[in-house]
Scaffold this active site. Structure first.
Site, PDB file in Angstrom:
ATOM      1  N   ASN A  42       3.752   6.868  -7.672  1.00  0.00           N
ATOM      2  CA  ASN A  42       5.134   6.488  -7.365  1.00  0.00           C
ATOM      3  C   ASN A  42       6.079   7.134  -8.370  1.00  0.00           C
ATOM      4  O   ASN A  42       5.752   7.322  -9.553  1.00  0.00           O
ATOM      5  CB  ASN A  42       5.309   4.972  -7.298  1.00  0.00           C
ATOM      6  CG  ASN A  42       4.844   4.214  -8.515  1.00  0.00           C
ATOM      7  OD1 ASN A  42       3.887   4.588  -9.158  1.00  0.00           O
ATOM      8  ND2 ASN A  42       5.521   3.125  -8.829  1.00  0.00           N
ATOM      9  N   ILE A  43       7.254   7.479  -7.862  1.00  0.00           N
ATOM     10  CA  ILE A  43       8.268   8.172  -8.662  1.00  0.00           C
ATOM     11  C   ILE A  43       9.596   7.443  -8.442  1.00  0.00           C
ATOM     12  O   ILE A  43      10.187   7.543  -7.363  1.00  0.00           O
ATOM     13  CB  ILE A  43       8.388   9.654  -8.240  1.00  0.00           C
ATOM     14  CG1 ILE A  43       7.023  10.356  -8.337  1.00  0.00           C
ATOM     15  CG2 ILE A  43       9.432  10.370  -9.104  1.00  0.00           C
ATOM     16  CD1 ILE A  43       6.944  11.680  -7.595  1.00  0.00           C
ATOM     17  N   GLU A  44      10.009   6.674  -9.451  1.00  0.00           N
ATOM     18  CA  GLU A  44      11.218   5.865  -9.307  1.00  0.00           C
ATOM     19  C   GLU A  44      12.459   6.659  -9.692  1.00  0.00           C
ATOM     20  O   GLU A  44      12.374   7.780 -10.213  1.00  0.00           O
ATOM     21  CB  GLU A  44      11.079   4.591 -10.151  1.00  0.00           C
ATOM     22  CG  GLU A  44       9.923   3.736  -9.653  1.00  0.00           C
ATOM     23  CD  GLU A  44       9.838   2.372 -10.293  1.00  0.00           C
ATOM     24  OE1 GLU A  44      10.494   2.138 -11.335  1.00  0.00           O
ATOM     25  OE2 GLU A  44       9.105   1.527  -9.742  1.00  0.00           O
ATOM     26  N   GLU A  55       1.883   6.661  -1.948  1.00  0.00           N
ATOM     27  CA  GLU A  55       1.264   7.083  -0.684  1.00  0.00           C
ATOM     28  C   GLU A  55       2.042   8.231  -0.053  1.00  0.00           C
ATOM     29  O   GLU A  55       1.471   9.192   0.462  1.00  0.00           O
ATOM     30  CB  GLU A  55       1.222   5.911   0.306  1.00  0.00           C
ATOM     31  CG  GLU A  55       0.363   4.748  -0.147  1.00  0.00           C
ATOM     32  CD  GLU A  55       1.138   3.706  -0.951  1.00  0.00           C
ATOM     33  OE1 GLU A  55       2.076   4.096  -1.686  1.00  0.00           O
ATOM     34  OE2 GLU A  55       0.799   2.526  -0.858  1.00  0.00           O
ATOM     35  N   CYS A  90       3.435  -0.058   1.570  1.00  0.00           N
ATOM     36  CA  CYS A  90       4.648  -0.716   2.082  1.00  0.00           C
ATOM     37  C   CYS A  90       4.907  -0.280   3.531  1.00  0.00           C
ATOM     38  O   CYS A  90       4.288   0.664   4.039  1.00  0.00           O
ATOM     39  CB  CYS A  90       5.843  -0.385   1.195  1.00  0.00           C
ATOM     40  SG  CYS A  90       6.522   1.264   1.483  1.00  0.00           S
ATOM     41  N   CYS A  93       5.750   3.421   4.121  1.00  0.00           N
ATOM     42  CA  CYS A  93       4.582   4.310   4.010  1.00  0.00           C
ATOM     43  C   CYS A  93       3.678   4.177   5.228  1.00  0.00           C
ATOM     44  O   CYS A  93       3.113   5.163   5.704  1.00  0.00           O
ATOM     45  CB  CYS A  93       3.805   4.002   2.734  1.00  0.00           C
ATOM     46  SG  CYS A  93       4.698   4.525   1.258  1.00  0.00           S
TER      47      CYS A  93
HETATM   48  N1  THU Z   1       5.058   1.240  -4.525  1.00  0.00           N
HETATM   49  C1  THU Z   1       4.186   2.232  -4.170  1.00  0.00           C
HETATM   50  O1  THU Z   1       4.156   3.295  -4.783  1.00  0.00           O
HETATM   51  N2  THU Z   1       3.364   2.011  -3.124  1.00  0.00           N
HETATM   52  C2  THU Z   1       3.283   0.846  -2.433  1.00  0.00           C
HETATM   53  O2  THU Z   1       2.510   0.735  -1.514  1.00  0.00           O
HETATM   54  C3  THU Z   1       4.124  -0.290  -2.810  1.00  0.00           C
HETATM   55  C4  THU Z   1       5.169  -0.007  -3.817  1.00  0.00           C
HETATM   56  C5  THU Z   1       5.921   1.457  -5.699  1.00  0.00           C
HETATM   57  C6  THU Z   1       7.369   1.632  -5.406  1.00  0.00           C
HETATM   58  C7  THU Z   1       7.989   1.188  -6.705  1.00  0.00           C
HETATM   59  O3  THU Z   1       8.021   2.282  -7.605  1.00  0.00           O
HETATM   60  C8  THU Z   1       7.044   0.149  -7.253  1.00  0.00           C
HETATM   61  O4  THU Z   1       5.826   0.335  -6.540  1.00  0.00           O
HETATM   62  C9  THU Z   1       7.532  -1.270  -7.105  1.00  0.00           C
HETATM   63  O5  THU Z   1       7.933  -1.531  -5.804  1.00  0.00           O
END
Ligand code: THU
Length: 131
Positions: A42-44, A55, A90, A93
């Site tokens: 994940n990349i915020e 994903e 989520c 995804c």
């Molecule tokens: N996140 C994912 O990378 N994949 C998921 O299936 C659920 C959520 C990440 C997004 C965000 O950076 C962090 O988790 C919290 O929501």
């Protein structure tokens, strides 16, 4: 490639997660039909909606290199990298995967105890939107 090996690759990708806002680190490993594996984290972003999940990072990496057929994705994640529960993809995804993957596409979930739970995209997204 076993499910356990795919999960290990997902865990390896988790170390690259950029999650300074939530502290929730996620890694994913996507297995293509040809045996290749694409990993993602994940990349915020300071503008939260710009965040990309692990994903979709893995999926978009694979798509952008011409891959279109996939067998499975492994996902693992947790707060500060402690993976005490299963992390499921989520809704966004699930919909992104449904563009390219059928109902029997496997979603492999893992945690730090070594437990593995396998689901399918059909389980997680019944009635996926299609044009
Ligand atoms: N996140 C994912 O990378 N994949 C998921 O299936 C659920 C959520 C990440 C997004 C965000 O950076 C962090 O988790 C919290 O929501």
């Amino acid at each position: 490639m076993t499910d356990q090996q795919l999960l290990e690759m997902a865990k390896g990708a988790m170390q690259f997660a950029y999650a300074p806002y939530s502290g929730f680190l996620v890694g994913a490993a996507l297995l293509c039909d040809d045996g290749m594996v694409y990993c993602g984290c994940n990349i915020e972003n300071a503008s939260f909606g710009v965040t990309n999940c692990a994903e979709r990072t893995a999926l978009f990496k694979a798509l952008s290199e011409g891959k279109r057929h996939f067998q499975a994705i492994a996902v693992i994640g947790g707060q500060n990298g402690v993976c005490s529960d299963f992390t499921t993809p989520c809704g966004m995804c699930r919909q992104a995967l449904s563009e390219f993957c059928k109902a029997d596409f496997r979603i492999v979930l893992g945690d730090d105890s070594g437990s593995i739970k396998t689901m399918t995209l059909g389980n997680l997204l019944p009635g996926a939107f299609q044009l």
